[in-house]
Design an enzyme around this catalytic site. Structure first.
Site, PDB file in Angstrom:
ATOM      1  N   GLY A 155     -60.726  -6.585 -22.702  1.00 43.27           N
ATOM      2  CA  GLY A 155     -59.784  -7.362 -23.512  1.00 43.27           C
ATOM      3  C   GLY A 155     -58.534  -7.775 -22.758  1.00 43.27           C
ATOM      4  CB  SER A 194     -71.200  29.399  24.519  1.00 40.15           C
ATOM      5  OG  SER A 194     -71.085  28.499  23.461  1.00 40.15           O
ATOM      6  N   GLY A 215     -64.431  -7.011 -19.808  1.00 43.31           N
ATOM      7  CA  GLY A 215     -64.739  -6.983 -21.239  1.00 43.31           C
ATOM      8  C   GLY A 215     -63.818  -6.064 -22.036  1.00 43.31           C
ATOM      9  N   GLY A 254     -68.829  19.539  26.174  1.00 43.29           N
ATOM     10  CA  GLY A 254     -70.224  19.752  26.535  1.00 43.29           C
ATOM     11  C   GLY A 254     -70.876  20.443  25.375  1.00 43.29           C
ATOM     12  CG  ASN A 282     -73.274  25.429  34.074  1.00 48.30           C
ATOM     13  OD1 ASN A 282     -73.198  26.254  34.978  1.00 48.30           O
ATOM     14  ND2 ASN A 282     -73.476  25.772  32.809  1.00 48.30           N
ATOM     15  CG  LEU A 303     -64.044  -0.456 -17.546  1.00 49.17           C
ATOM     16  CD1 LEU A 303     -64.807   0.354 -18.591  1.00 49.17           C
ATOM     17  CD2 LEU A 303     -64.721  -0.333 -16.185  1.00 49.17           C
ATOM     18  CB  THR A 347     -64.290  20.658  20.378  1.00 45.36           C
ATOM     19  OG1 THR A 347     -64.735  20.117  21.627  1.00 45.36           O
ATOM     20  CG2 THR A 347     -62.796  20.654  20.352  1.00 45.36           C
ATOM     21  CB  SER A 361     -56.762  -3.928 -10.137  1.00 40.26           C
ATOM     22  OG  SER A 361     -56.272  -4.237 -11.415  1.00 40.26           O
TER      23      SER A 361
END
Lengths: 305, 638
Positions: free
Chosen positions: B475, B41, B473, B34, B168, B471, B114, B544
């Protein structure tokens, strides 16, 4: 899950089992665990549980005591006797810098003394041992900020507690994975209350330092707090003389910083009954602890427990 | 609390009496659901107050603080007892689950509290995982709300069987029976499918104390139980002792050569000296010869007990094994269906490799299919490709090797698991197993007489995977080409799997979202593995970009030799080259999720080989790689 059913374990027995399971998880999951040993009642319970967890093996990790050199003399005797009795791999560490600088609670005050001789000393010892898991005796019922502490509490490479980086703990599954340099604080008696600790000590016949029992001890009274004169390093204020009083201690630490309470409870049953019967004596004890309680959050972030 | 009057002389007798009382006390762990507005509380504060856990001077200061606030007859705002929240927020502390302790003459209680709206599902699931009972709070003025349904669904998901519907603020609707009855009826209708074993609705006022301890004179129409007496008396424990014996081995206890025991806690059932047992995974049988504890050997042990078992013979058992009784074995499989609560900001991606922890078993695992997501507010199911933080979904999970488990309904401790991120080590999600997938049990790998060794011998080469990452490019493809040519000219059989080419065929159905990239890599890794099994040297040239995916590729490769080659060419250099004009397009925003520009590249932490594209030309890089991987590998090994 640990509720007592038609056939189940008693409350204390299920707490005990839960703690043993946590100890074993630490031994199985970490490479270099260490157990913090502060000689107090919670540490005594912790030690007892660790022995149970690994029996008939020895406790498979060292036991670490941070000695500020201002502990009650009796605590040190007790510590060394326990180490012999239970064949412990005891490591005692004192901050050498603090020692060289002559840090003490009288000249430097509680905050500086605690920081240098406890917090920094602990960090030194943990770094030196490269421990990846440090087991402590903190309980969730101790104070508000502990109420949400994890059983396996993650620390970064600086030993700091990052509240945003704590892992959810579900069921009895503990995520024990660490990156290099990180470590874990583990609290096997998280779910115990102070009363559970006392009743367990009684039920199991666990030995604790005599300082917990009411005896006639030499004390001086300072702003309502009873300080025991444990050795000749004690600094008296002008006009102060020690007098004998029937007192006991609820928590043990550096003797000039530990307040005793007036009590006639000279044995375990009396202590437990006194706790039960009196609503103010408990309160009185807590007031004395308040110095450490107030700054707990800060200490945790600095790498202390 | 029991208040036995104390006199020094009778302390021991008094203690014995009191201890006897304590021993009879059982422990109830419950959860309150709740929001602050519902009076949660206040309710918890009220329970602490009524169990006399509040000390005298605390009370005095509470009264002072409570001035100008809404209070009950005691003149106290009970929520002050629980709310450290403002202060915690200021300190930047995540508010998740707090545990509070109290006890009455009859029972001990641990309340999982919680608070907060954010992260609610995650926190509630955490609190519920160790709770026997849930109190669902409702504001009588507002009735059953969306959040009421959400709370109840999570309780049901985690398997909480006992619910108290606390209606309540009944005082604020004039203690009206009709209001209460309408709410109860609506809730019962909704909760029918949630599988609660008990459900009790109580009209109460946490602030005024109505129906908390004693029947309220304001609700003469209500004949049911009051909250605290109900919590004190409800029988919640499922008899775990009656269930099949499950002993997850946590730690092998070996103090010397003469003693070998298996330490653990009975998850369920009971075991006696002389019992026949089986290791769930290996099906190896043995008999229990001793049940060892520090307090002495026992003849038998029951669910919940932490003991050390000694067997009558040498059996290969290690941490993660589960000891069971023959004829009552758990599922043993590498695939199961589960419901999961996702708990991390990083979304769940099917195919990605995680670590799964179930009891003491920890294995690599992935989500193979996301069947559907359940809306926690409406309980509607819908198709999904990912799970986000706080979402609940039904998934199938595949583990890298079979594990022993039960369905959560049969056994919560052997039917629940968490998934852990392999890099950050964060706990990502928690799951409850619905059932093992039967077909997985029968799925064993076909083993043929002609295997990789035979084919390696025929070809005279080491079948292996060389995985390029870097990356666009950088190679990669140029170097891969040079290597393939050189190997081919030597009579070795190599094959290049190239990102662009595979995307034109095998993976043309995949886009560039994170999930699609994972699937892309998974398929390529599987193909590479099959080709290596066929005896080939497989050269994979893929950007990758994610560590997890590269790790997945390595895991898929299994025992096949795998070399990760990082072509480390700085982004500026790649962008300046831009052989396909892609960087320019990405900069103009014409390509989404372009690695290095609009999608991250995670630098490999421990590549096997690093080539520096800005310092060496492709021929030098190929030579370097050749020298380190192939030069001396002239025979065959697998």
């Amino acid at each position: 899950m640990s509720s007592v059913g038609p056939r189940g374990l008693s409350h204390l027995k299920s707490l005990e089992s839960e703690s043993i399971e946590i100890f074993r998880e630490v031994a199985a999951s970490f490479e270099r665990p260490v157990m913090m040993y502060s000689i107090g009642k919670d540490s005594s319970v912790l030690l007892h549980l660790a022995r149970k967890a690994f029996f008939p093996s020895r406790i498979p990790f060292p036991v670490l005591h941070i000695d500020t050199r201002w502990k009650f003399r009796e605590m040190i005797e007790f510590r060394d006797r326990m180490a012999r009795q239970h064949d412990l791999d005891l490591i005692v560490h004192t901050n050498p810098d603090g020692l060289a600088a002559g840090i003490n609670p009288f000249d430097h005050g509680s905050a500086v003394h605690t920081d240098i001789m406890k917090t920094q000393a602990l960090r030194q010892a943990l770094n030196a041992g490269q421990y990846d898991a440090a087991i402590g005796g903190a309980r969730r019922d101790e104070e508000k900020s502990r109420a949400k502490e994890r059983i396996f509490s993650h620390r970064n490479a600086q030993h700091a507690w990052d509240p945003k980086n704590q892992r959810p703990e579900l069921w009895r599954i503990f995520n024990t994975r660490l990156a290099p340099g990180e470590s874990m604080r583990v609290f096997p008696i998280s779910n115990w209350t102070e009363l559970d600790v006392w009743t367990y000590i009684y039920a199991e016949g666990i030995e604790i330092p005599d300082l917990y029992f009411a005896r006639r001890r030499p004390v001086v009274e300072r702003s309502g707090t009873l300080i025991m004169v444990d050795d000749d390093r004690f600094r008296f204020n002008p006009g102060e003389t020690p007098r004998e009083e029937m007192i006991r201690f609820r928590t043990l630490g550096c003797y000039p910083l530990s307040g005793g309470i007036r009590s006639d409870a000279a044995d375990l049953p009396s202590i437990i009954m006194e706790m039960q019967a009196s609503r103010t004596s408990e309160r009185e004890g807590r007031l004395i602890d308040s110095d450490s309680v107030g700054s707990m959050e800060k200490k945790k972030q600095e790498g202390y427990f | 609390m029991a208040s036995v009057p104390m006199t020094a002389s009778s302390a021991e007798t008094a203690l014995e009496l009191w201890l006897a009382e304590q021993t009879d006390k059982s422990l109830l762990r419950f959860l309150t659901c709740g929001s602050v507005d519902d009076g949660k509380s206040t309710l918890i504060g009220r329970l602490l107050y009524d169990s006399q856990l509040i000390l005298d001077d605390q009370l005095a200061s509470l009264r002072k603080e409570s001035r100008n606030r809404t209070t009950g007859d005691e003149g106290i705002d009970f929520s002050l007892l629980v709310d450290g929240l403002t202060a915690e927020r200021e300190q930047g502390i995540t508010i998740d689950v707090a545990y509070r302790f109290f006890s009455t003459d009859k029972r001990k209680f641990i309340v999982a509290d919680t608070p907060g709206h954010e992260q609610y599902t995650r926190n509630m699931a955490t609190g519920a995982s160790n709770a026997d009972l849930g109190i669902v709070l409702i504001d009588a003025r507002k009735g059953v709300l969306t959040q009421t349904r959400r709370h109840s669904f999570i309780l049901s998901l985690i398997g909480v069987k006992h619910v108290v519907l606390a209606v309540n603020k009944i005082d604020l609707v004039g203690h009206d029976a009709d209001v209460f009855n309408a709410i109860e009826a609506e809730y019962r209708e909704f909760a029918r499918e949630l599988g609660f074993e008990t459900l009790v609705a109580i009209p109460l006022s946490a602030l005024k104390g109505d129906n908390i301890l004693t029947p309220s004179p304001q609700t003469p129409w209500y004949n049911g139980p009051q909250l605290v007496p109900y919590l004190e008396s409800i029988e919640v424990a499922t008899d775990r002792v009656e269930q099949p014996f499950r002993f997850p081995v946590q730690w092998v206890n070996r103090p010397n050569l003469d003693f070998r025991g298996f330490s653990g806690t009975l998850a369920s059932g009971e075991v006696k000296v002389g019992d026949d047992i089986l290791v769930a995974a290996s099906r190896k049988p043995a008999k229990i010869s001793r049940i060892v504890t520090m307090d002495g050997d026992q003849q038998h042990a029951i669910a919940g007990e932490a003991v050390t078992l000694v067997l009558d013979r040498e059996v290969d058992i290690s941490r993660g094994d589960v000891l069971v009784h023959p004829g009552q074995t758990p599922d043993y499989s590498n695939q199961f269906q589960a419901r999961m609560v996702w708990m991390s900001d990083e979304q769940a991606i099917p195919g990605r490799s995680y670590l799964l922890k179930l009891g003491a078993q920890q294995v690599p695992a992935s989500i193979t299919a996301l069947k559907f997501r359940t809306n926690v507010n409406t309980l509607e199911q819908s198709a999904a490709t990912t799970l986000e933080l706080n979402e609940v979904g039904t998934v199938t999970i595949a583990t890298d090797k079979p594990i022993a488990f039960d369905s959560y309904g049969d056994n919560p401790l052997t039917g629940s698991f968490i998934l852990i991120d392999r890099i950050s080590n964060a706990t990502l999600g928690a799951g409850v197993i619905e059932y093992g997938l039967q077909r997985a049990k029968n799925l064993s790998y076909q083993s043929f007489d002609v295997n990789r060794r035979v084919r390696a011998e025929m070809k005279g080469q080491t079948p292996q995977i060389v995985w390029f990452t870097g990356l666009s490019g950088s190679g990669k493809s140029t170097v891969a080409n040079l290597i393939e040519k050189r190997l081919t000219s030597e009579g070795r059989h190599a094959y290049i799997l190239d990102g662009d080419n595979v995307r034109h065929g095998l993976n043309k159905d995949l886009g560039f979202t994170d999930e699609a990239r994972v699937e892309n890599i998974r398929r390529v890794a599987e193909v590479a593995r099959l080709m290596a099994d066929a005896g080939l040297i497989v050269i994979v040239s893929f950007i990758s970009p994610f560590r997890n995916e590269r790790r997945l590729a390595r895991e898929v490769a299994g025992d096949v030799k795998f070399t990760e080659v990082f072509v480390n060419t700085p982004l500026e250099v790649c962008e300046a080259r831009d052989p396909k004009g892609l960087y320019a397009k990405a900069r103009r925003g014409e390509i989404n999720n372009f690695t290095g520009i609009s999608s991250p590249y995670e630098t490999p932490e421990k590549p096997d080989i690093v080539l520096h594209g800005a310092l060496q030309d492709p021929v030098q890089m190929a030579d370097d790689l050749y020298a380190r991987v192939f030069e001396w590998d002239t025979g065959y090994s697998i």
